[in-house]
Motif scaffolding. Structure first.
Motif, PDB file in Angstrom:
ATOM      1  N   THR A 141     -13.190  41.297  -7.661  1.00 52.44           N
ATOM      2  CA  THR A 141     -12.150  40.271  -7.763  1.00 52.44           C
ATOM      3  C   THR A 141     -12.389  39.202  -6.704  1.00 52.44           C
ATOM      4  O   THR A 141     -12.837  39.498  -5.593  1.00 52.44           O
ATOM      5  N   ALA A 142     -12.073  37.968  -7.072  1.00 50.28           N
ATOM      6  CA  ALA A 142     -12.198  36.874  -6.113  1.00 50.28           C
ATOM      7  C   ALA A 142     -11.042  36.980  -5.117  1.00 50.28           C
ATOM      8  O   ALA A 142      -9.931  37.371  -5.486  1.00 50.28           O
ATOM      9  N   ALA A 143     -11.332  36.667  -3.856  1.00 50.90           N
ATOM     10  CA  ALA A 143     -10.283  36.741  -2.835  1.00 50.90           C
ATOM     11  C   ALA A 143      -9.255  35.647  -3.087  1.00 50.90           C
ATOM     12  O   ALA A 143      -9.615  34.499  -3.324  1.00 50.90           O
ATOM     13  N   PRO A 144      -7.968  35.981  -3.093  1.00 51.86           N
ATOM     14  CA  PRO A 144      -6.953  34.940  -3.244  1.00 51.86           C
ATOM     15  C   PRO A 144      -6.896  34.048  -2.006  1.00 51.86           C
ATOM     16  O   PRO A 144      -7.402  34.415  -0.946  1.00 51.86           O
ATOM     17  N   GLU A 145      -6.298  32.895  -2.157  1.00 50.51           N
ATOM     18  CA  GLU A 145      -6.129  31.970  -1.035  1.00 50.51           C
ATOM     19  C   GLU A 145      -5.275  32.641   0.051  1.00 50.51           C
ATOM     20  O   GLU A 145      -4.391  33.441  -0.246  1.00 50.51           O
TER      21      GLU A 145
END
Lengths: 401, 122
Positions: free
Chosen positions: A62-66
């Protein structure tokens, strides 16, 4: 059908076992594997060193959230006030503070089954125990890799910062009778400031240090002082021995009058008797009932490294509920060119306002430090350190979730 | 801004260095070098640093005064620090180096006190 508290505790036990063989970068995945059988999901955010944003731990696939702001939104609210928060739009979404004991590490975003009785006391206790374990695990795993350290940085760390942060105690500690909290800026370029504390056998040992100059040389000077004072303390030395140890270490390593101003102190948390030695440092302030009632500057000596035989231990009797505020000159002297200095009066007034608001001690220090940094438009040209010691009877409820 | 102006005094071997501006990290070396050259020339052993025109003093500035003190003592001479006022006097008092450095209060104005010292009535 589902028995959430029992299932949560089982997941917690699984996590302890699984945690032994986990590398720091895989922490979040391991936590989620333990929670999956309960239909729960967790996203862990750690606060950065300047305590402005909460940054997500990496998860595979998963892409890291802001990063999330500390001062805005539910995540930040849960962090600042050390309280669980439930999303009003999403009843299945909780924000839970992640603590290592009383040290605020960040928050966990928990997605829970809609039928989880969050307001049920047992379930609430189980959730708090789980995030408490998370905090301990994260702290324990931090030493084994760079992931958990660097996630807490918004920019690269200077050499002197690496040196110093490895040597500082955690930012917050509490027992039933005392709360100690400290903060230091600028986090990434910090030079000569440091602090120390140790609590043993109902005595709190305190130290605040400010080495002359800036940059790496000041960093080396302050870390050397810190180590010398600690070594003398572990040998059972009294405050004068600690100061002499600082003198000896500095004069043996530097021939050019590098010095460190310091306040060394011991607070007996059974009696409130404070013994201190002020070595050329701004006088700590005792705040009582919203006012400064004492400035601890008696029997001063010159800073450590200048081998002043005149320094002696002074005493001050605290009253229950007193707050001791130690600071370095970078706090009170903070200013923009041509502008007024932040000043001691402003510091005391702000501290008092935040105390009156009932905020947890680490949150009070975060706000004070933020005000100091803002006074210099975010660019500190000297280190600023704040340390607050609260001698109290009811420390727990205010700083634990 | 920083200036260190040297003046000869009547007594042989005595020089006064008038400091104007900020004595801090940026200017500390200039002051120490000025004194070291003077001592190396054999022109002086007794030095007075006049801080009447000094507007700021930080820990690096205090260290410069300590280095000057050591340099003069090594030549068998002495250091006096005069004219410190306001925040400059505060820094010397907080650092507790005033006695060691031979700090003398300004000739006219009484020495300024910090916001308050010692224990206040509770």
């Amino acid at each position: 059908m589902a028995s959430y508290p029992a299932d949560l505790y089982r997941a917690l036990a699984d996590l302890i076992t699984a945690g032994h063989l986990v590398q720091p970068s895989a922490m979040a995945d391991t936590v989620n594997e333990s929670l999956r059988p309960l239909g729960m999901r967790c996203r862990i955010f750690l606060v950065d060193l300047e305590q402005r944003a909460l940054r997500a731990l990496p998860e595979a696939g998963t892409a890291a959230p802001e990063p999330l702001p500390v001062e805005d939104g539910l995540a930040g609210e849960a962090f600042m006030n050390v309280r669980m928060r439930r999303s009003p739009e999403r009843p299945d979404m909780l924000w839970v503070p992640v603590m290592d004991g009383t040290e605020r590490l960040g928050v966990a975003e928990l997605t829970v089954p809609v039928d989880l009785p969050v307001d049920d006391a047992d379930t609430h206790a189980a959730l708090t125990a789980m995030t408490g374990l998370l905090g301990h695990l994260i702290q324990a795993k931090t030493s084994y890799g760079d992931t958990l350290r660097t996630i807490r940085r918004s920019r690269p760390m200077s050499i002197q910062g690496e040196l110093l942060w490895q040597n500082l105690p955690p930012l917050t500690f509490a027992t039933d009778n005392v709360v100690i909290s400290a903060l230091l800026e600028p986090c990434y370029e910090v030079g000569g400031d440091s602090f120390d504390y140790a609590v043993d056998n109902d005595v709190v040992h305190l130290g605040i240090f400010d080495a002359v100059g800036h940059g790496l040389t000041a960093g080396l000077t302050t870390v050397l002082t810190l180590a010398a004072v600690r070594a003398a303390r572990s040998r059972g030395g009294d405050l004068v021995d600690l100061a002499l140890a600082g003198d000896q270490a500095l004069t043996s390593q530097f021939s050019d009058l590098r010095y460190t101003s310091a306040v060394l102190a011991e607070l007996d948390i059974r009696t409130g008797l404070l013994r201190y030695l002020n070595a050329g440092h701004p006088a700590p302030v005792v705040i009582r009932g919203g006012r400064a009632v004492a400035y601890l500057d008696e029997r001063r000596r010159m800073p450590l490294g200048l081998s002043d035989p005149q320094g002696a231990v002074a005493e001050y009797q605290l009253e229950l509920g007193d707050r001791l505020l130690l600071y370095s000159d970078g706090v009170t002297e903070a200013h923009v060119p041509g502008g007024p200095q932040f000043g001691l009066d402003r510091l005391i007034e702000l501290a008092q306002r935040n105390i009156a608001d009932g905020l947890p001690a680490p949150e009070i220090l975060r706000r004070l430090t933020r005000a100091v940094v803002d006074r210099q438009n975010g660019q500190l040209n000297d280190d600023a350190t704040l340390m607050m010691v609260d001698w109290t009877t009811a420390a727990g409820p205010r700083i634990l979730p | 801004m920083f200036e260190a102006t040297v003046t000869k005094e009547a007594e042989p071997g005595h020089r006064v260095i008038a400091v104007v501006g900020d004595l801090d990290l940026a200017s500390a070396d200039t002051l120490v070098d000025t004194v070291r050259h003077m001592l190396a020339d054999g022109a002086a052993v007794d030095v007075t640093i006049d801080l009447t025109g000094a507007s700021f003093l930080d820990s690096s500035g205090v260290r410069a005064l300590l280095l000057v003190h050591r340099a003069t003592a090594e030549q068998g001479g002495s250091l006096r620090v005069s004219g410190a006022r306001g925040i400059v006097a505060d820094v010397l008092r907080i650092t507790a180096v005033d006695e060691y450095l031979g700090v003398v209060p300004p000739a006219k104005a009484p020495p300024e006190r910090g916001p308050s010292v010692g224990q206040l009535p509770g």
